[in-house]
Design a protein around this motif. Structure first.
Motif, PDB file in Angstrom:
ATOM      1  N   MET A  21     -87.867  40.921  42.187  1.00  0.00           N
ATOM      2  CA  MET A  21     -87.758  40.885  40.446  1.00  0.00           C
ATOM      3  C   MET A  21     -87.679  39.500  40.183  1.00  0.00           C
ATOM      4  N   LEU A  22     -87.031  38.662  40.799  1.00  0.00           N
ATOM      5  CA  LEU A  22     -87.201  37.146  40.288  1.00  0.00           C
ATOM      6  C   LEU A  22     -88.633  36.551  40.222  1.00  0.00           C
ATOM      7  N   GLU A  23     -89.318  36.982  41.343  1.00  0.00           N
ATOM      8  CA  GLU A  23     -90.698  36.432  41.436  1.00  0.00           C
ATOM      9  C   GLU A  23     -91.620  37.114  40.230  1.00  0.00           C
ATOM     10  N   GLU A  24     -91.137  38.306  40.124  1.00  0.00           N
ATOM     11  CA  GLU A  24     -91.986  39.004  39.186  1.00  0.00           C
ATOM     12  C   GLU A  24     -91.766  38.191  37.476  1.00  0.00           C
ATOM     13  N   LEU A  25     -90.538  37.863  37.441  1.00  0.00           N
ATOM     14  CA  LEU A  25     -90.099  37.167  36.182  1.00  0.00           C
ATOM     15  C   LEU A  25     -90.915  36.040  35.912  1.00  0.00           C
ATOM     16  N   ARG A  26     -91.209  35.164  36.799  1.00  0.00           N
ATOM     17  CA  ARG A  26     -92.057  33.951  36.918  1.00  0.00           C
ATOM     18  C   ARG A  26     -91.144  32.841  35.947  1.00  0.00           C
ATOM     19  N   VAL A  27     -89.823  32.867  36.128  1.00  0.00           N
ATOM     20  CA  VAL A  27     -89.026  31.910  35.794  1.00  0.00           C
ATOM     21  C   VAL A  27     -88.265  30.993  36.954  1.00  0.00           C
ATOM     22  N   PRO A  28     -87.911  29.757  36.368  1.00  0.00           N
ATOM     23  CA  PRO A  28     -87.048  29.230  37.464  1.00  0.00           C
ATOM     24  C   PRO A  28     -85.918  29.695  38.113  1.00  0.00           C
ATOM     25  N   TYR A  29     -85.853  29.381  39.508  1.00  0.00           N
ATOM     26  CA  TYR A  29     -84.417  30.076  39.885  1.00  0.00           C
ATOM     27  C   TYR A  29     -84.116  29.318  41.352  1.00  0.00           C
ATOM     28  N   ARG A  30     -82.765  29.251  41.645  1.00  0.00           N
ATOM     29  CA  ARG A  30     -82.467  28.723  42.860  1.00  0.00           C
ATOM     30  C   ARG A  30     -81.812  29.578  43.622  1.00  0.00           C
ATOM     31  N   ALA A  69     -78.218  46.668  39.055  1.00  0.00           N
ATOM     32  CA  ALA A  69     -77.554  46.135  37.680  1.00  0.00           C
ATOM     33  C   ALA A  69     -78.239  44.692  37.486  1.00  0.00           C
ATOM     34  N   ILE A  70     -78.364  44.078  38.496  1.00  0.00           N
ATOM     35  CA  ILE A  70     -79.030  42.701  38.403  1.00  0.00           C
ATOM     36  C   ILE A  70     -80.635  42.824  37.795  1.00  0.00           C
ATOM     37  N   CYS A  71     -81.321  43.916  38.450  1.00  0.00           N
ATOM     38  CA  CYS A  71     -82.762  44.106  38.032  1.00  0.00           C
ATOM     39  C   CYS A  71     -82.725  44.665  36.463  1.00  0.00           C
ATOM     40  N   ALA A  72     -81.713  45.540  36.084  1.00  0.00           N
ATOM     41  CA  ALA A  72     -81.652  45.787  34.609  1.00  0.00           C
ATOM     42  C   ALA A  72     -81.314  44.730  33.658  1.00  0.00           C
ATOM     43  N   TYR A  73     -80.408  43.902  34.085  1.00  0.00           N
ATOM     44  CA  TYR A  73     -79.879  42.869  33.363  1.00  0.00           C
ATOM     45  C   TYR A  73     -81.076  41.798  33.269  1.00  0.00           C
ATOM     46  N   LEU A  74     -81.700  41.425  34.456  1.00  0.00           N
ATOM     47  CA  LEU A  74     -82.785  40.515  34.395  1.00  0.00           C
ATOM     48  C   LEU A  74     -84.076  41.156  33.447  1.00  0.00           C
ATOM     49  N   ALA A  75     -84.458  42.256  33.451  1.00  0.00           N
ATOM     50  CA  ALA A  75     -85.368  42.805  32.603  1.00  0.00           C
ATOM     51  C   ALA A  75     -84.981  42.693  31.013  1.00  0.00           C
ATOM     52  N   ASP A  76     -83.635  42.768  30.757  1.00  0.00           N
ATOM     53  CA  ASP A  76     -83.318  42.632  29.374  1.00  0.00           C
ATOM     54  C   ASP A  76     -83.470  41.258  28.933  1.00  0.00           C
ATOM     55  N   PHE A  78     -84.887  38.809  29.973  1.00  0.00           N
ATOM     56  CA  PHE A  78     -86.483  38.103  29.894  1.00  0.00           C
ATOM     57  C   PHE A  78     -87.398  38.954  29.478  1.00  0.00           C
ATOM     58  N   PRO A  79     -87.339  39.708  28.315  1.00  0.00           N
ATOM     59  CA  PRO A  79     -88.263  40.626  27.742  1.00  0.00           C
ATOM     60  C   PRO A  79     -89.572  40.188  27.777  1.00  0.00           C
ATOM     61  N   GLU A  80     -89.813  38.883  27.798  1.00  0.00           N
ATOM     62  CA  GLU A  80     -91.432  38.572  27.841  1.00  0.00           C
ATOM     63  C   GLU A  80     -91.942  38.930  28.896  1.00  0.00           C
ATOM     64  N   ALA A  81     -91.263  39.273  30.380  1.00  0.00           N
ATOM     65  CA  ALA A  81     -91.937  39.579  31.248  1.00  0.00           C
ATOM     66  C   ALA A  81     -92.249  41.329  31.329  1.00  0.00           C
ATOM     67  N   GLY A  82     -91.951  41.911  30.391  1.00  0.00           N
ATOM     68  CA  GLY A  82     -92.226  43.336  30.081  1.00  0.00           C
ATOM     69  C   GLY A  82     -91.827  44.219  31.507  1.00  0.00           C
ATOM     70  N   LEU A  83     -90.670  43.857  32.009  1.00  0.00           N
ATOM     71  CA  LEU A  83     -89.966  44.655  33.121  1.00  0.00           C
ATOM     72  C   LEU A  83     -89.225  45.791  32.719  1.00  0.00           C
ATOM     73  N   ALA A  84     -88.973  46.095  31.599  1.00  0.00           N
ATOM     74  CA  ALA A  84     -88.253  47.073  30.999  1.00  0.00           C
ATOM     75  C   ALA A  84     -89.124  47.810  29.694  1.00  0.00           C
ATOM     76  N   PRO A  85     -89.239  49.071  29.832  1.00  0.00           N
ATOM     77  CA  PRO A  85     -89.941  49.930  28.638  1.00  0.00           C
ATOM     78  C   PRO A  85     -89.287  49.630  27.212  1.00  0.00           C
ATOM     79  N   PRO A  86     -89.767  49.623  26.299  1.00  0.00           N
ATOM     80  CA  PRO A  86     -89.078  49.603  24.844  1.00  0.00           C
ATOM     81  C   PRO A  86     -87.949  50.992  24.871  1.00  0.00           C
TER      82      PRO A  86
END
Length: 212
Positions: A21-30, A69-76, A78-86
């Motif tokens: 999920m984090l790789e799909e977001l393309r945002v920095p993470y540690r 829960a983490i996947c749902a939270y991250l999708a919301d 970082f909406p620019e990643a488009g990982l949650a439908p409208p």
């Protein structure tokens, strides 16, 4: 600057779902790798997740545990990643995300422990028999590229991970519907990137002998 993400995981865990999920977001993470029985039960980490389990994330001041829960939270988050439908198209998204985290995980766990539920226990536990759960899931992905809203989403990451691992370890039947669905998802660059990182970490953080 956006809030930093710290990802707590172990390469032999459900943290692989969140890693993808984090790789799909393309945002920095540690990434902070924790070991079973030691750092995973240390006071510093128990303050983050009192269960002493991974995965977990800290995003700024927000702590989230449980992979779904983490996947749902991250999708919301970082909406620019488009990982949650409208919101108006999230019926199937929520349905299958939590079907996999509820009935699917529960019935696979019971089956792996050789628990044969009676009809009364099926009603009490609410997860259903494994055959029924897999029939429902197979119908959900049959001839579909994505499980919700005709687009790739966090639900595909979560459901697909369970199907892929389940077939690999023999807890889910290798049905044609599951094979077709998973093969498409497994080719995503973000999934391949997360798997490469996980495989590298496996050599550095092996499972304790008691768990092998």
């Amino acid at each position: 600057m956006p809030a930093a993400i710290t990802f707590y995981t172990n390469p032999f865990s459900r943290g692989g779902i969140v890693h993808w999920m984090l790789e799909e977001l393309r945002v920095p993470y540690r990434v902070e790798y924790l070991e079973y029985g030691t750092s995973m039960k240390a006071p510093d980490y128990l303050a983050i997740n009192p269960m002493g389990k991974v995965p977990a994330i800290r995003h700024g001041d927000v702590v989230v545990t449980e992979a779904a829960a983490i996947c749902a939270y991250l999708a919301d988050a970082f909406p620019e990643a488009g990982l949650a439908p409208p919101p108006s198209e999230r019926g199937d998204y929520y349905r299958w995300l939590f079907f996999a985290s509820g009935p699917l995980e529960a019935t696979i766990g019971l089956n792996s422990c050789n628990v044969e539920m009676t009809p009364d226990q099926e009603m009490q536990l609410g997860c259903g028999r494994l055959e029924t759960v897999l029939d429902v899931l197979a119908d959900a992905v049959r001839e579909k590229r994505h499980i919700a809203a005709d687009r790739f989403s966090a639900a595909d990451i979560y459901v697909g991970s369970h199907i892929g691992w389940g077939m690999q370890f023999g807890t889910i039947d290798r049905r044609p519907e599951f094979e077709d669905y998973w093969q498409r998802l497994a080719q995503r660059p973000a999934h391949r990137s997360s798997m490469q990182q996980i495989e590298t970490a496996m050599a550095k953080y092996p499972l304790p002998s008691a768990m092998t």
